[in-house]
Design a protein around this motif. Structure first.
Motif, mmCIF file in Angstrom:
data_model
loop_
_atom_site.group_PDB
_atom_site.id
_atom_site.type_symbol
_atom_site.label_atom_id
_atom_site.label_comp_id
_atom_site.label_asym_id
_atom_site.label_seq_id
_atom_site.Cartn_x
_atom_site.Cartn_y
_atom_site.Cartn_z
ATOM 1 N N LYS A 7 0.841 -1.199 0.000
ATOM 2 C CA LYS A 7 0.000 0.000 0.000
ATOM 3 C C LYS A 7 0.873 1.246 0.000
ATOM 4 O O LYS A 7 1.827 1.348 0.770
ATOM 5 N N ASN A 8 0.567 2.189 -0.870
ATOM 6 C CA ASN A 8 1.317 3.434 -0.968
ATOM 7 C C ASN A 8 1.273 4.210 0.345
ATOM 8 O O ASN A 8 0.193 4.434 0.914
ATOM 9 N N GLY A 9 2.441 4.602 0.844
ATOM 10 C CA GLY A 9 2.507 5.438 2.033
ATOM 11 C C GLY A 9 2.203 4.714 3.327
ATOM 12 O O GLY A 9 2.158 5.344 4.387
ATOM 13 N N GLY A 10 1.989 3.395 3.286
ATOM 14 C CA GLY A 10 1.671 2.639 4.490
ATOM 15 C C GLY A 10 2.909 2.240 5.262
ATOM 16 O O GLY A 10 4.051 2.385 4.812
ATOM 17 N N HIS A 59 8.718 0.103 -9.804
ATOM 18 C CA HIS A 59 7.492 -0.372 -10.465
ATOM 19 C C HIS A 59 6.270 0.144 -9.698
ATOM 20 O O HIS A 59 5.594 -0.621 -9.000
ATOM 21 N N PRO A 60 6.002 1.430 -9.808
ATOM 22 C CA PRO A 60 4.857 1.993 -9.057
ATOM 23 C C PRO A 60 3.513 1.431 -9.494
ATOM 24 O O PRO A 60 2.527 1.551 -8.766
ATOM 25 N N GLN A 61 3.462 0.797 -10.666
ATOM 26 C CA GLN A 61 2.192 0.231 -11.119
ATOM 27 C C GLN A 61 1.731 -0.938 -10.253
ATOM 28 O O GLN A 61 0.559 -1.313 -10.289
ATOM 29 N N TYR A 62 2.685 -1.507 -9.490
ATOM 30 C CA TYR A 62 2.312 -2.616 -8.616
ATOM 31 C C TYR A 62 1.921 -2.156 -7.208
ATOM 32 O O TYR A 62 1.547 -2.981 -6.384
ATOM 33 N N MET A 63 2.030 -0.877 -6.931
ATOM 34 C CA MET A 63 1.608 -0.337 -5.637
ATOM 35 C C MET A 63 0.109 -0.039 -5.683
ATOM 36 O O MET A 63 -0.464 0.204 -6.755
ATOM 37 N N THR A 64 -0.547 -0.074 -4.511
ATOM 38 C CA THR A 64 -1.990 0.132 -4.445
ATOM 39 C C THR A 64 -2.307 1.281 -3.496
ATOM 40 O O THR A 64 -1.491 1.673 -2.661
ATOM 41 N N ASN A 65 -3.520 1.806 -3.639
ATOM 42 C CA ASN A 65 -3.974 2.887 -2.765
ATOM 43 C C ASN A 65 -4.735 2.374 -1.552
ATOM 44 O O ASN A 65 -5.043 3.152 -0.647
ATOM 45 N N SER A 66 -5.069 1.093 -1.532
ATOM 46 C CA SER A 66 -5.779 0.507 -0.390
ATOM 47 C C SER A 66 -5.475 -0.979 -0.330
ATOM 48 O O SER A 66 -5.036 -1.587 -1.325
ATOM 49 N N ASN A 67 -5.705 -1.544 0.828
ATOM 50 C CA ASN A 67 -5.515 -2.989 0.985
ATOM 51 C C ASN A 67 -6.476 -3.774 0.109
ATOM 52 O O ASN A 67 -6.120 -4.826 -0.435
ATOM 53 N N GLN A 68 -7.712 -3.273 -0.023
ATOM 54 C CA GLN A 68 -8.713 -3.975 -0.806
ATOM 55 C C GLN A 68 -8.288 -4.116 -2.263
ATOM 56 O O GLN A 68 -8.476 -5.153 -2.893
ATOM 57 N N GLU A 69 -7.685 -3.065 -2.795
ATOM 58 C CA GLU A 69 -7.209 -3.113 -4.169
ATOM 59 C C GLU A 69 -6.121 -4.179 -4.331
ATOM 60 O O GLU A 69 -6.095 -4.917 -5.323
ATOM 61 N N GLY A 70 -5.230 -4.271 -3.359
ATOM 62 C CA GLY A 70 -4.187 -5.284 -3.416
ATOM 63 C C GLY A 70 -4.734 -6.692 -3.328
ATOM 64 O O GLY A 70 -4.284 -7.603 -4.040
ATOM 65 N N VAL A 71 -5.731 -6.895 -2.469
ATOM 66 C CA VAL A 71 -6.339 -8.223 -2.321
ATOM 67 C C VAL A 71 -7.016 -8.638 -3.613
ATOM 68 O O VAL A 71 -6.886 -9.792 -4.064
ATOM 69 N N ASP A 72 -7.748 -7.714 -4.244
ATOM 70 C CA ASP A 72 -8.412 -8.040 -5.503
ATOM 71 C C ASP A 72 -7.401 -8.391 -6.587
ATOM 72 O O ASP A 72 -7.624 -9.289 -7.406
ATOM 73 N N ARG A 73 -6.266 -7.690 -6.590
ATOM 74 C CA ARG A 73 -5.252 -7.960 -7.602
ATOM 75 C C ARG A 73 -4.625 -9.344 -7.393
ATOM 76 O O ARG A 73 -4.314 -10.049 -8.358
ATOM 77 N N VAL A 74 -4.429 -9.740 -6.130
ATOM 78 C CA VAL A 74 -3.896 -11.075 -5.842
ATOM 79 C C VAL A 74 -4.831 -12.150 -6.353
ATOM 80 O O VAL A 74 -4.413 -13.166 -6.927
ATOM 81 N N GLU A 75 -6.117 -11.920 -6.182
ATOM 82 C CA GLU A 75 -7.104 -12.931 -6.545
ATOM 83 C C GLU A 75 -7.250 -13.076 -8.058
ATOM 84 O O GLU A 75 -7.623 -14.144 -8.553
ATOM 85 N N ASN A 76 -6.942 -11.997 -8.805
ATOM 86 C CA ASN A 76 -7.222 -12.005 -10.238
ATOM 87 C C ASN A 76 -5.980 -12.063 -11.121
ATOM 88 O O ASN A 76 -6.111 -12.053 -12.350
#
Length: 919
Positions: free
Chosen positions: A673-676, A700-717
């Motif tokens: 997560k960005n800034g976390g 590789h800033p394209q792999y950073m997320t703005n929230s945990n939920q966004e990261g979880v969805d990306r892992v799943e898909n």
């Protein structure tokens, strides 16, 4: 002692060498008996289901011998099946020959009574550790008398103010324990109900418990054995009798040894009595030596049972007795009237002694019963067992409930009736909006672990609170561009909020701007990734039971045995047979073991099918037998392992830990997560692997997320891993069944409640959180929000008891082998048919095409099992060319034959074979 025998030295009377040997053995036996008699042997009969009794028995003897160097106690222990009275009697009779001074009896009633009767007949001291209701010479019962335990239960009921209650007992022998309770109110007082729970229904007590639940009583006294109490309480919980409406007193002194963790967080009040205190230094020392651990009482339960402690105390009592008296034991036998005349004297002396053991002060009355003892009154709570008082036969029950740890009374007044503003952020399960169709405002619209934590603290400390939501949902940190604080921390620093709570990680950077309470939850950074995928079965998975090396050696063994059969078959005269039984003196002999037949014989044995070939010579039979034995073991091993390799599907995952992730194994990309705080951890890390991961995320800033939920969805898909806190991963994997945590934690940190610097209430809140941790309240809250609320527990693994069926993918290789073999056989058969037609046409001077077509038409008809001979031959020389040997190359010529009427036939055969060879 050395015994020497002389061959020429005979004693008077011509005793002979056998007499000398007999006399010497008798002397040796007498010597061993005298050596054994010098030791003080103590017997133990114990059930084989409780081996710890033997361990503490020998430990007690070892300790007693260390304390008194002149004492030479020696333990003789035998195990029996539970309640096997015959086995107990038989083994005790054998033990009596070993100069016993006392016997510790078994725990099961039937076996103990038989052992007691034998000891009574032999006047041998019998030390009993059972919950028994009577004693007789020469018995000493170290267990507190049940009637006195009943008095303790009565005093406890009176002190707790119970009036109407139900007594739940196991069987009739326990009624003596509750006899005092039944006399409490007489016939005019409150009602006391009796319920027997063991009705010989194979351990099913639910019917009785349901009737108890439907009654009006909420208070219960439970008396039973340790064999049935665990199952009883399990079913009590199942029928709903372990809620806040019910309270229990347990009358078994071994109750603390049960597995109490399932009931630790129940709302019921459960009170019990114990004889062995884990806080006793002597108990702790023995437990450390017994279990070889520095912390033997780590769990809620105490593994040291009363029987174990009483055996230890009994050995110490016996050792103390032998400090003052020293009676020489004798050999006893169950087959005669022998008895030890010192047994009763020894028992009477033991009754007169006092001893401070693992079970407290030990005194006996004149009957050998232990009636003067002290019990601890304990209560089961969320933090485990807690002593709330003690009971003694002299003073009765004395309540001594300890004050709550870390009392907050002076500081509570500082928070009483105060009001605070609390900022939170939306983050499951710490802060969430309630899922409801009704419009809700204020604090009512929020729920979650953090929300409930603030609510529990407010109830504990007496303050009120108001929640509001962080607009940008940022937790807060120093903006690298402006150098200013942002997010929730900015709200606290600017005094717009007094506290901030969510999954807010305590870091050194944040500590520079705000203060935190002690962590209410400990965690670490972990890797969220998809669960390992099942690897599709291999085409030739049927070959997996053996390694490639084994298959190679199997092929070599197959060829080696086939060649051995071929060579030995040609070397052995017994394998050469007359191909024409009607001719007594043949010109040629034939051998069945051609090389092709040897290969066929070996493969038939390997595949457990056999063949029509049978070896006759000893050498070939020896090779065949060894090959059959080899294939028996090999095929059995293959079959035993085949099912596992066909059904078990391997799980594959491209990454196992952070090292694999940093190398991008399997093409897995990752981010945070960005800034976390997670990204900050990698930024400040000194470990090379973590530095490499930080460089990757920065580049590789394209792999950073703005929230945990966004990261979880990306892992799943996608093929992506997300770095986040382990507690959040635990929450997610309870709901998203395709995700899991990979590897161990990368660091250790905690979540805390944020507040502005030097806030005066920080220590008060920290102290309250510490209390909640010790009481288990935080653990209970975590279980609620992680595993129960909002779909928790959806991914709990269920054991599939059904065997999985095999698909075509599992057996595809077998079908391929069958298909290839069939194709090869078909091609070979077709070529053989064409060649046969060609040679027939050439020999009989006909057209090859017509001959082949006629042959194919006959084959296509698929009717009949007979075939007409198209070109018949006479018995002359023309027919000789069509004759062939059964085994080409496996014949032996005979040069000279006797003159007899069959010479013409022999010459004809010889001519046919010559013509065939020319062809």
């Amino acid at each position: 002692m050395i015994l020497r025998f002389s061959a020429d030295a005979r004693p008077k009377g011509q005793l002979g060498s056998w007499s000398i040997l007999l006399i010497s053995l008798c002397s040796l036996t007498s010597l061993l008996d005298s050596c054994r008699a010098e030791r003080t042997n103590v017997g133990l009969i114990f059930e084989n289901t409780n081996p710890d009794l033997e361990k503490i028995f020998h430990l007690a003897i070892e300790k007693a011998n260390e304390q008194n160097e002149e004492l030479n106690l020696h333990g003789v222990a035998v195990s029996i099946e539970p309640n096997n009275a015959f086995e107990a009697s038989k083994k005790l009779c054998k033990m009596l020959r070993q100069h016993l001074v006392a016997v510790f009896g078994p725990s099961s009633n039937m076996a103990a009574r038989h052992a007691l009767s034998i000891c009574d007949a032999k006047e041998l001291p019998f030390l009993d550790t059972r919950w028994d209701f009577g004693a007789q010479l020469p018995t000493i019962n170290l267990h507190p008398h049940p009637a006195q335990v009943g008095v303790a239960i009565k005093d406890l009921v009176t002190a707790l103010g119970w009036e109407s209650f139900t007594i739940i007992y196991e069987s009739g022998e326990y009624l003596a324990t509750v006899n005092e309770l039944l006399k409490m109110y007489g016939t005019t007082g409150p009602t006391i109900t009796l319920r027997r729970y063991d009705l010989d229904l194979n351990g099913n007590y639910r019917n009785v418990l349901r009737r108890i639940r439907n009654a009006e009583d909420k208070s219960f006294v439970v008396v039973g054995s340790l064999d049935t109490l665990p199952e009883l309480f399990k079913q009590v919980q199942q029928v709903g009798l372990l809620t806040s409406s019910y309270r229990y007193i347990i009358g078994n002194l071994d109750w603390q040894t049960m597995d109490l963790e399932p009931y630790q967080h129940a709302d019921s009040n459960i009170t019990g009595l114990r004889l062995v205190s884990p806080a006793n230094e002597q108990v702790l020392e023995v437990a450390k030596a017994l279990y070889e651990s520095e912390e033997p009482f780590q769990n809620v339960s105490c593994p040291l049972t009363n029987s174990m402690a009483l055996i230890y105390d009994g050995i110490q009592l016996l050792a103390e007795t032998y400090r003052h008296v020293n009676f020489r034991p004798i050999t006893l036998s169950c087959g005669d009237d022998s008895a030890w005349d010192k047994g009763y004297t020894l028992v009477n002396y033991m009754k007169s002694l006092s001893l401070n053991g693992l079970t407290g002060q030990i005194h006996f009355d004149y009957e050998g019963l232990r009636t003067d003892f002290q019990l601890e009154v304990i209560e089961l709570g969320v933090s485990g067992m807690q002593k709330i008082g003690q009971w003694s036969s002299a003073d009765g029950f004395e309540m001594n409930r300890p004050a709550p740890a870390h009392t907050l009374e002076p500081d509570m007044r500082s928070l009483m009736n105060k009001s605070f503003v609390v900022v939170t952020a939306i983050s499951e399960p710490y802060g969430m909006l309630k899922e409801t169709a009704d419009k809700m405002e204020g604090n009512a619209q929020f729920e979650g672990f953090g929300i409930e934590l603030i609510d529990e603290l407010s109830k504990k400390l007496g303050f009120t609170y108001t929640f509001y939501l962080q607009p940008d949902n940022k937790y807060g940190g120093i903006d690298p561009k402006t150098g200013e604080w942002n997010g929730m921390l900015r709200e606290i620093i600017d005094h717009r909020a007094d506290m901030g709570i969510t999954d807010l990680t305590m870091t050194s950077e944040r500590e520079s701007g705000v203060d935190f309470t002690i962590p209410f939850m400990n965690l670490g950074i972990a890797i969220l990734f998809r669960k390992p995928m099942k690897e599709p079965p291999k085409l030739f998975s049927f070959m997996s039971p053996f390694s490639g090396e084994v298959w190679l050696w199997l092929g070599l063994a197959y060829m080696g045995v086939s060649i051995s059969m071929f060579v030995l078959g040609r070397m052995s005269p017994a394998e050469w047979d007359n191909p024409y039984p009607c001719i007594e003196e043949p010109t040629e002999l034939e051998n069945q073991f051609s090389f092709a037949n040897c290969l066929w014989f070996s493969i038939g044995a390997l595949l457990q099918q056999g063949s029509e070939l049978a070896p006759k010579a000893f050498s070939t039979r020896a090779v065949a037998s060894s090959w059959w034995f080899f294939t028996l073991i090999l095929v059995s091993s293959y079959t035993a392992n085949l099912a596992a390799f066909l059904t078990v599907e391997s799980l594959v995952t491209p990454i196992e830990d952070a090292e694999d992730l940093s190398e991008n194994k399997g093409g897995v990309n990752y981010g945070a997560k960005n800034g976390g705080s997670t990204f900050t951890f990698f930024k400040d890390a000194k470990y090379p692997t973590y530095q490499k991961m930080y460089e990757f995320m920065k580049d590789h800033p394209q792999y950073m997320t703005n929230s945990n939920q966004e990261g979880v969805d990306r892992v799943e898909n996608s093929n992506y891993a997300f770095l986040m806190e382990s507690t959040t991963i635990e929450y997610i994997t309870e709901r998203r069944c395709t995700l899991t945590q990979v590897g161990a934690l990368l660091d250790e940190k905690g979540y805390g409640i944020a507040m502005r610097k030097n806030w005066p209430y920080r220590d008060v809140l920290s102290q309250a959180i510490l209390e909640m941790q010790e009481q288990g309240l935080l653990t209970k809250m975590k279980t609620k929000w992680w595993k129960e609320k909002r779909g928790g527990g959806a991914c709990s693994e269920e054991v599939d008891s059904d065997a999985s069926s095999l698909g075509f993918a599992n057996l595809g290789g077998v079908y391929l082998v069958m298909f290839v073999g069939s194709c090869f056989a078909s091609i070979y058969g077709l070529i053989n048919c064409v060649l046969s037609s060609y040679w027939t046409a050439r020999e009989n001077k006909v057209n090859f095409k017509d001959e082949l077509l006629d042959e194919l038409r006959f084959i296509i008809q698929c009717s009949g099992n007979t075939k007409a001979v198209k070109y018949p031959k006479n018995s002359g020389s023309s027919s000789n060319s069509n004759a062939s040997s059964k085994s080409k190359g496996s014949s032996l010529s005979v040069d000279t034959l006797p003159e007899d009427p069959s010479d013409a036939d022999v010459e004809a055969v010889r001519e046919r074979r010559t013509n065939h060879a020319k062809k």
